[in-house]
Motif scaffolding. Structure first.
Motif, PDB file in Angstrom:
ATOM      1  N   THR A  37       0.805  -1.228   0.000  1.00  0.00           N
ATOM      2  CA  THR A  37       0.000   0.000   0.000  1.00  0.00           C
ATOM      3  C   THR A  37       0.829   1.264   0.000  1.00  0.00           C
ATOM      4  N   CYS A  38       2.162   1.120   0.058  1.00  0.00           N
ATOM      5  CA  CYS A  38       3.018   2.312   0.064  1.00  0.00           C
ATOM      6  C   CYS A  38       2.982   3.001  -1.287  1.00  0.00           C
ATOM      7  N   PHE A  39       3.133   4.315  -1.305  1.00  0.00           N
ATOM      8  CA  PHE A  39       3.207   5.054  -2.550  1.00  0.00           C
ATOM      9  C   PHE A  39       4.542   4.787  -3.231  1.00  0.00           C
ATOM     10  N   VAL A  52       4.678  13.744  -2.589  1.00  0.00           N
ATOM     11  CA  VAL A  52       4.191  14.776  -3.508  1.00  0.00           C
ATOM     12  C   VAL A  52       4.203  14.216  -4.925  1.00  0.00           C
ATOM     13  N   SER A  53       3.129  14.449  -5.661  1.00  0.00           N
ATOM     14  CA  SER A  53       3.071  14.020  -7.063  1.00  0.00           C
ATOM     15  C   SER A  53       3.279  15.230  -7.970  1.00  0.00           C
ATOM     16  N   VAL A  73       0.188  14.216  -1.745  1.00  0.00           N
ATOM     17  CA  VAL A  73      -0.505  12.932  -1.763  1.00  0.00           C
ATOM     18  C   VAL A  73      -0.780  12.441  -0.344  1.00  0.00           C
ATOM     19  N   SER A  74       0.219  12.554   0.511  1.00  0.00           N
ATOM     20  CA  SER A  74       0.054  12.099   1.891  1.00  0.00           C
ATOM     21  C   SER A  74       1.109  12.750   2.765  1.00  0.00           C
ATOM     22  N   GLY A  75       0.921  12.622   4.073  1.00  0.00           N
ATOM     23  CA  GLY A  75       1.900  13.138   5.025  1.00  0.00           C
ATOM     24  C   GLY A  75       1.301  14.184   5.944  1.00  0.00           C
ATOM     25  N   PRO A  76       2.041  14.572   6.992  1.00  0.00           N
ATOM     26  CA  PRO A  76       1.549  15.569   7.951  1.00  0.00           C
ATOM     27  C   PRO A  76       1.192  16.884   7.266  1.00  0.00           C
ATOM     28  N   ALA A  77       0.028  17.412   7.583  1.00  0.00           N
ATOM     29  CA  ALA A  77      -0.446  18.632   6.926  1.00  0.00           C
ATOM     30  C   ALA A  77       0.499  19.802   7.136  1.00  0.00           C
ATOM     31  N   MET A  78       1.128  19.887   8.308  1.00  0.00           N
ATOM     32  CA  MET A  78       2.032  21.003   8.592  1.00  0.00           C
ATOM     33  C   MET A  78       3.270  20.995   7.698  1.00  0.00           C
ATOM     34  N   LEU A  79       3.578  19.852   7.100  1.00  0.00           N
ATOM     35  CA  LEU A  79       4.792  19.736   6.291  1.00  0.00           C
ATOM     36  C   LEU A  79       4.512  19.691   4.793  1.00  0.00           C
TER      37      LEU A  79
END
Length: 357
Positions: free
Chosen positions: A15-17, A50-51, A66-72
């Motif tokens: 399931t990893c990008f 990021v895509s 795409v994914s990850g902490p919103a602050m970053l």
């Protein structure tokens, strides 16, 4: 790599990008990237995916998180938007994904809080390591002078190192004598002179001697505390920390003491008779325990994958007969328990200390 390991990796990370199977383009230069102040203060770290699409002009278009902490996410997206590439016709208009690995580290300890706070490095696979020196809320005291940071010239007779944790003390002398104390209990062991000298040499480094005497995080009320006292070349130095606030070299030499002195056996006795109930708190090194087992106990799937790729096996057992599956079952974190079971490992394995019927 064994079939079990290969199957496990496929199951765990399906399931990893992933980036495009095509050659991953690397920008001509990585623009300056600053760790967001609010994220650093909140101690937010992690991976941001990021895509983007590569245009025929060598620019990144359609850049989206795409994914990850919103602050970053914002700083990662803006960085990719500024990327420039050597135009490669065969890659233009293709979509790619890139991962930013944001990590907060304690200072390496030059005592300069004005140092450049963030380093960002991109490799040829498009993976970006973003490492920020975290000094927010860090208290240092008793830092040595420039002269005192210079390591001693050599190890001498009578030198020693001591480790203090809770009500436990471990001391190793240059003659190889080991003294372990816990409360009123005192036990003695013996290393060879060569083994003792090798341990003490690990403390005769610039990284150790430039450490301050005390580290803690402002406002932290519940954390682990430990301290080290060392005499090398007739000079003495003490370093203490609370809440894992000291630079990584402190934990490296703390671990070196535990390995050399076999602290685990002094504390728990013969590993073959150790109760499986202790596995939740099994952070000390002991014979047979692998990085894979430690990662499973912590619930660190990234470290778990790295240990598999480095050669650790799901079928390994430590000196207590404990397996990676047992360590994963004991974890309070995001352990890979389900994935290990799916691989088909022996779920009926028992520790050496288990009573047989």
């Amino acid at each position: 790599m064994s079939k079990i390991q290969a199957w496990f990796l496929a199951a765990l990370f399906a399931t990893c990008f992933r980036m495009s199977q095509a050659q991953v383009p690397v920008p001509e230069a990585l623009p300056e990237l600053k760790y967001p102040t609010i994220a650093r203060a909140a101690k937010v770290q992690g991976d941001v995916v990021v895509s983007f699409r590569l245009t025929s002009e060598g620019r990144a278009a359609d850049v989206m998180p795409v994914s990850g902490p919103a602050m970053l996410q914002g700083v990662a997206v803006e960085n990719v938007k500024a990327w420039r590439f050597n135009p490669k016709g065969e890659l233009s208009q293709q979509a790619f994904k890139v991962t930013f690995h944001f990590r907060l580290d304690p200072p390496d300890d030059g005592y300069d809080d004005g140092q450049a706070m963030t380093k960002a490095v991109i490799d040829q696979t498009g993976q970006i390591q973003v490492i920020s020196i975290s000094t927010i809320g860090l208290n240092r005291s008793e830092c040595p002078s420039a002269n005192d940071r210079v390591p001693p010239a050599s190890v001498r007779s009578g030198d020693f190192v001591e480790l203090h944790r809770w009500n436990e003390e471990v001391r190793v002398g240059s003659d190889g004598a080991v003294i372990w104390k816990q409360g009123d209990v005192v036990q003695h062991g013996q290393l060879t002179s060569a083994e003792a000298h090798s341990l003490l040499e690990k403390f005769r480094t610039a990284g150790v001697w430039k450490l301050c005497g005390r580290y803690d995080q402002a406002g932290l009320m519940d954390g682990d505390a430990s301290s080290i006292k060392v005499r090398i070349g007739g000079r003495e130095k003490s370093v203490g920390e609370y809440g894992d606030a000291a630079p990584a070299v402190f934990r490296d030499v703390e671990l070196a003491i535990d390995v050399s002195a076999n602290t685990h056996q002094w504390r728990h006795g013969d590993p073959k008779t150790e109760s499986i109930a202790e596995i939740t708190f099994e952070f000390l090194p002991k014979p047979g325990k692998t990085m894979l087992m430690d990662a499973a106990r912590r619930g660190d799937k990234k470290a778990f994958q790295a240990a598999l790729e480095a050669g650790d096996k799901l079928t390994d057992v430590d000196s207590s007969g404990w397996t990676p599956l047992m360590y994963a079952a004991s974890s309070y974190g995001d352990s890979p328990l389900k994935e290990i079971v799916k691989v088909g490992v022996d779920v009926n394995a028992r520790s050496k200390g288990a009573k047989r019927r």
